[in-house]
Design a protein around this motif. Structure first.
Motif, PDB file in Angstrom:
ATOM      1  N   ALA A 102       0.941  -1.179   0.016  1.00 20.23           N
ATOM      2  CA  ALA A 102      -0.119   0.168   0.155  1.00 20.23           C
ATOM      3  C   ALA A 102       0.800   1.145  -0.112  1.00 20.23           C
ATOM      4  O   ALA A 102       0.463   2.334   0.139  1.00 20.23           O
ATOM      5  N   ASP A 103       2.094   1.221  -0.307  1.00 13.15           N
ATOM      6  CA  ASP A 103       3.031   2.219  -0.359  1.00 13.15           C
ATOM      7  C   ASP A 103       3.278   2.945   0.841  1.00 13.15           C
ATOM      8  O   ASP A 103       3.937   4.229   1.030  1.00 13.15           O
ATOM      9  N   GLY A 104       3.041   2.400   2.043  1.00 16.14           N
ATOM     10  CA  GLY A 104       3.238   2.963   3.320  1.00 16.14           C
ATOM     11  C   GLY A 104       2.709   4.455   3.384  1.00 16.14           C
ATOM     12  O   GLY A 104       1.569   4.641   2.984  1.00 16.14           O
ATOM     13  N   PHE A 105       3.363   5.368   4.275  1.00 15.96           N
ATOM     14  CA  PHE A 105       3.006   6.627   4.667  1.00 15.96           C
ATOM     15  C   PHE A 105       3.636   7.462   3.576  1.00 15.96           C
ATOM     16  O   PHE A 105       4.454   7.260   2.884  1.00 15.96           O
ATOM     17  N   ASP A 106       2.761   8.673   3.018  1.00 19.28           N
ATOM     18  CA  ASP A 106       3.369   9.388   2.003  1.00 19.28           C
ATOM     19  C   ASP A 106       3.636  10.683   2.251  1.00 19.28           C
ATOM     20  O   ASP A 106       3.578  11.124   3.382  1.00 19.28           O
ATOM     21  N   THR A 107       4.433  11.589   1.644  1.00 15.65           N
ATOM     22  CA  THR A 107       4.922  12.925   1.884  1.00 15.65           C
ATOM     23  C   THR A 107       3.995  14.023   1.656  1.00 15.65           C
ATOM     24  O   THR A 107       4.475  15.127   1.682  1.00 15.65           O
ATOM     25  N   VAL A 108       2.763  13.755   1.034  1.00 13.68           N
ATOM     26  CA  VAL A 108       1.833  14.944   0.658  1.00 13.68           C
ATOM     27  C   VAL A 108       1.460  15.294   2.054  1.00 13.68           C
ATOM     28  O   VAL A 108       1.411  16.674   2.285  1.00 13.68           O
ATOM     29  N   VAL A 109       0.712  14.643   2.750  1.00 16.02           N
ATOM     30  CA  VAL A 109       0.406  15.154   4.113  1.00 16.02           C
ATOM     31  C   VAL A 109       1.500  15.449   5.150  1.00 16.02           C
ATOM     32  O   VAL A 109       1.335  16.285   6.075  1.00 16.02           O
ATOM     33  N   PHE A 110       2.391  14.733   5.049  1.00 18.23           N
ATOM     34  CA  PHE A 110       3.837  14.809   5.665  1.00 18.23           C
ATOM     35  C   PHE A 110       3.802  14.275   7.301  1.00 18.23           C
ATOM     36  O   PHE A 110       4.532  13.360   7.526  1.00 18.23           O
ATOM     37  N   PHE A 111       2.759  14.923   8.121  1.00 17.36           N
ATOM     38  CA  PHE A 111       2.804  14.608   9.225  1.00 17.36           C
ATOM     39  C   PHE A 111       1.174  15.088   9.913  1.00 17.36           C
ATOM     40  O   PHE A 111       0.695  16.090   9.524  1.00 17.36           O
ATOM     41  N   MET A 112       0.704  14.052  10.693  1.00 15.43           N
ATOM     42  CA  MET A 112      -0.718  14.451  11.250  1.00 15.43           C
ATOM     43  C   MET A 112      -1.608  13.766  10.485  1.00 15.43           C
ATOM     44  O   MET A 112      -1.865  14.530   9.497  1.00 15.43           O
TER      45      MET A 112
ATOM     46  N   ALA B 200      -6.722  19.523   9.658  1.00 15.45           N
ATOM     47  CA  ALA B 200      -8.000  20.020   8.535  1.00 15.45           C
ATOM     48  C   ALA B 200      -6.928  19.926   7.153  1.00 15.45           C
ATOM     49  O   ALA B 200      -7.748  19.583   6.041  1.00 15.45           O
ATOM     50  N   ARG B 201      -5.937  20.565   7.100  1.00 13.42           N
ATOM     51  CA  ARG B 201      -5.083  20.589   5.690  1.00 13.42           C
ATOM     52  C   ARG B 201      -4.938  19.105   5.108  1.00 13.42           C
ATOM     53  O   ARG B 201      -5.166  18.871   4.059  1.00 13.42           O
ATOM     54  N   ASN B 202      -4.652  18.174   6.005  1.00 15.43           N
ATOM     55  CA  ASN B 202      -4.237  17.015   5.704  1.00 15.43           C
ATOM     56  C   ASN B 202      -5.541  16.256   5.319  1.00 15.43           C
ATOM     57  O   ASN B 202      -5.301  15.419   4.346  1.00 15.43           O
ATOM     58  N   LYS B 203      -6.751  16.366   5.897  1.00 10.40           N
ATOM     59  CA  LYS B 203      -7.828  15.755   5.520  1.00 10.40           C
ATOM     60  C   LYS B 203      -8.161  16.070   4.229  1.00 10.40           C
ATOM     61  O   LYS B 203      -8.768  15.385   3.337  1.00 10.40           O
ATOM     62  N   LEU B 204      -7.970  17.566   3.726  1.00  8.82           N
ATOM     63  CA  LEU B 204      -8.387  17.980   2.504  1.00  8.82           C
ATOM     64  C   LEU B 204      -7.322  17.185   1.547  1.00  8.82           C
ATOM     65  O   LEU B 204      -7.899  16.724   0.377  1.00  8.82           O
ATOM     66  N   LEU B 205      -6.088  17.193   1.793  1.00  7.50           N
ATOM     67  CA  LEU B 205      -5.191  16.791   0.723  1.00  7.50           C
ATOM     68  C   LEU B 205      -5.383  15.130   0.634  1.00  7.50           C
ATOM     69  O   LEU B 205      -5.408  14.596  -0.431  1.00  7.50           O
ATOM     70  N   THR B 206      -5.884  14.388   1.803  1.00  6.26           N
ATOM     71  CA  THR B 206      -6.228  12.951   1.450  1.00  6.26           C
ATOM     72  C   THR B 206      -7.399  12.884   0.746  1.00  6.26           C
ATOM     73  O   THR B 206      -7.720  12.054  -0.216  1.00  6.26           O
TER      74      THR B 206
END
Length: 274
Positions: free
Chosen positions: A151-161, A204-210
């Motif tokens: 599943a490609d692990g964690f990604d750098t788009v959201v970075f953290f949180m 909130a930023r990361n929920k939007l990016l996801t």
């Protein structure tokens, strides 16, 4: 993974059963050298730059075990939990990730997300050990290594949180099961010195990016509208999401209908943001 948190590591590392891999996110406080000096049995990987949550991917690739338990520098697993998790993976071949109960602080208060996972409306599949979930807390999760890498692990788009959300969706999209098991326990002692507005904006930023990476455009626009009409944290989230949009769009891939339907079902039980 860690970054500039030696005081926390000094407390948490003795509580981890071997083998342990520590990925250092380019600390400037001498963390890597201190860990090597005081905990020589721990494998330390130093990154040349801060990779955020994706630092965990490095650790998983280095692991030589079929299952990998995550921990933050301020968390650890209760005795016996990891052995129990390994037994669950062996007896449930479709299980890709198991989320445990996370107890917060000296008072050991259950994290609210654990209560939500325990009562998940997705039910419990016959071939899984607990309620099905589409989210988890990284410091309270154990993964099947092959499933995580697939599943490609964690990604750098959201970075953290909030980095767990996209991974959970992608594991489910590939047919892996994700379950909450209350008897597995992780202890988390986070620092009380945190900027509440900044953390809400980042979440909130990361929920939007996801959503941009995996959800229908109608969901994305709904998120944008809610954030724009909410408070200062929402508008900060929108502003900070803009530079990351090209990266998110490059990774856009719609969820299978069954996973999107499950995510929508969960949303009917969630508190509105803001």
């Amino acid at each position: 993974m860690t970054r500039n948190r030696w005081p926390d590591l000094r407390r948490s590392l003795p509580r981890h059963p071997a083998p342990v891999i520590l990925v250092d996110n380019c600390s400037s406080d001498g963390t890597a050298a201190l860990v090597r000096r005081h905990f020589p049995d721990i494998e330390v990987v130093e990154l040349a730059a801060n990779a955020g949550a994706a630092a965990r991917n490095v650790g998983v690739r280095r692991a030589r075990t079929p299952y990998v338990a995550f921990a933050d520098d301020d968390s650890w697993w209760a005795p016996g939990s990891l052995e129990s998790a390994a037994a669950l993976f062996r007896s449930h071949p479709r299980l890709g990730l198991v989320a445990g109960r996370v107890l917060v602080g000296e008072a050991e208060t259950p994290d609210p997300l654990c209560t939500s996972m325990a009562t998940s409306p997705l039910g419990t599949d016959a071939d899984l050990p607990g309620p099905s979930v589409l989210g988890f807390l990284a410091c309270g999760a154990v993964v099947r290594r092959d499933a995580f890498l697939e599943a490609d692990g964690f990604d750098t788009v959201v970075f953290f949180m909030g980095e767990e959300d996209r991974l959970a969706l992608d594991l489910a999209s590939r047919g892996w099961g994700l379950s909450y098991v209350d008897s597995l326990v992780a202890c988390h002692h986070p620092s009380p010195a945190r900027d509440a507005t900044a953390r809400r904006a980042l979440d909130a930023r990361n929920k939007l990016l996801t959503a941009v990476m995996r959800r229908p455009w109608s969901v994305v626009m709904g998120e944008v509208t809610r954030l724009y009409s909410s408070d200062r944290a929402g508008r900060i989230a929108l502003r900070h999401a803009l530079p990351r949009l090209p990266h998110a769009l490059a990774r856009r891939r719609r969820l299978p209908a069954r996973v999107e339907a499950a995510r929508r079902l969960l949303e009917t039980n969630e508190e509105p943001w803001g």
